[in-house]
Design a protein around this motif. Sequence first.
Motif, PDB file in Angstrom:
ATOM      1  N   GLY A  93       0.797  -1.218   0.000  1.00 50.66           N
ATOM      2  CA  GLY A  93       0.000   0.000   0.000  1.00 50.66           C
ATOM      3  C   GLY A  93       0.832   1.270   0.000  1.00 50.66           C
ATOM      4  N   ARG A  94       2.077   1.187  -0.491  1.00 46.85           N
ATOM      5  CA  ARG A  94       2.974   2.352  -0.453  1.00 46.85           C
ATOM      6  C   ARG A  94       3.211   2.963  -1.828  1.00 46.85           C
ATOM      7  N   TYR A  95       3.372   2.130  -2.826  1.00 40.05           N
ATOM      8  CA  TYR A  95       3.715   2.623  -4.152  1.00 40.05           C
ATOM      9  C   TYR A  95       2.685   2.180  -5.182  1.00 40.05           C
ATOM     10  N   VAL A  96       2.651   2.927  -6.283  1.00 33.10           N
ATOM     11  CA  VAL A  96       1.731   2.607  -7.372  1.00 33.10           C
ATOM     12  C   VAL A  96       2.076   1.260  -7.984  1.00 33.10           C
ATOM     13  N   ASN A  97       1.044   0.501  -8.326  1.00 32.91           N
ATOM     14  CA  ASN A  97       1.209  -0.734  -9.082  1.00 32.91           C
ATOM     15  C   ASN A  97       1.104  -0.386 -10.565  1.00 32.91           C
TER      16      ASN A  97
END
Length: 212
Positions: free
Chosen positions: A167-171
């Motif tokens: 839940g930290r960086y864009v996928n």
Amino acid sequence: MEFDFTQIEAEGRYRLLTNFVGPRPIALVTTRSASGRANAAPMSFFNVFSHEPPIVVLGIQPRLSGEDKDTVANIRRTSEFAVNMVDMALSQQMLVCGLAFETDVDELEISGLPTARCRQVDVDFVTNSPCAFECRVERLIEYPRRVLVLGQVVHMHVQRGCLDEAGRYVNPETYQPIARLHADNYITSDRQFVLKAPAISEVLTTAKRAGQ
């Protein structure tokens, strides 16, 4: 070729700036009209400029008559708006929202976009947008043919699938926003690659050897 921006006409400046500064992310901006109806309009003069404070900026020109567009009129009255990011799934509906409807037409309704009420501002956001920013106006910078809207982000809605497992960086497999190039040309971020900077010591060593 050389272009003196103090001498060429506005149309020429626009053409050069928008042709070469790109891609520019698209903000589908939602506001609330005086009668309480939702309004939505796409803006390609848009970006994020600060995280502390969290500031996004819109650049909006008036109508040909010189009157404010609905988005600006609503923002002046309420000091609130939302920015909905656009991907390919929303691209056609985004274009519909950009058509020249009458002032009190609900573009979100007519384009068939699903909406919900924002958490902290009195605006609707697009629920199937990859992400949406709730904003309050921080300040307006006025020019004769342009108003810059600085909005402070107070809340953000993000589709869970657009983030990695932590839940930290864009996928990048699921978050692929589209952006405008020039005229009717757009681009999507479905081709991404990694660039890593070299170590400073490596660069200095290479430069030193080249200078010998």
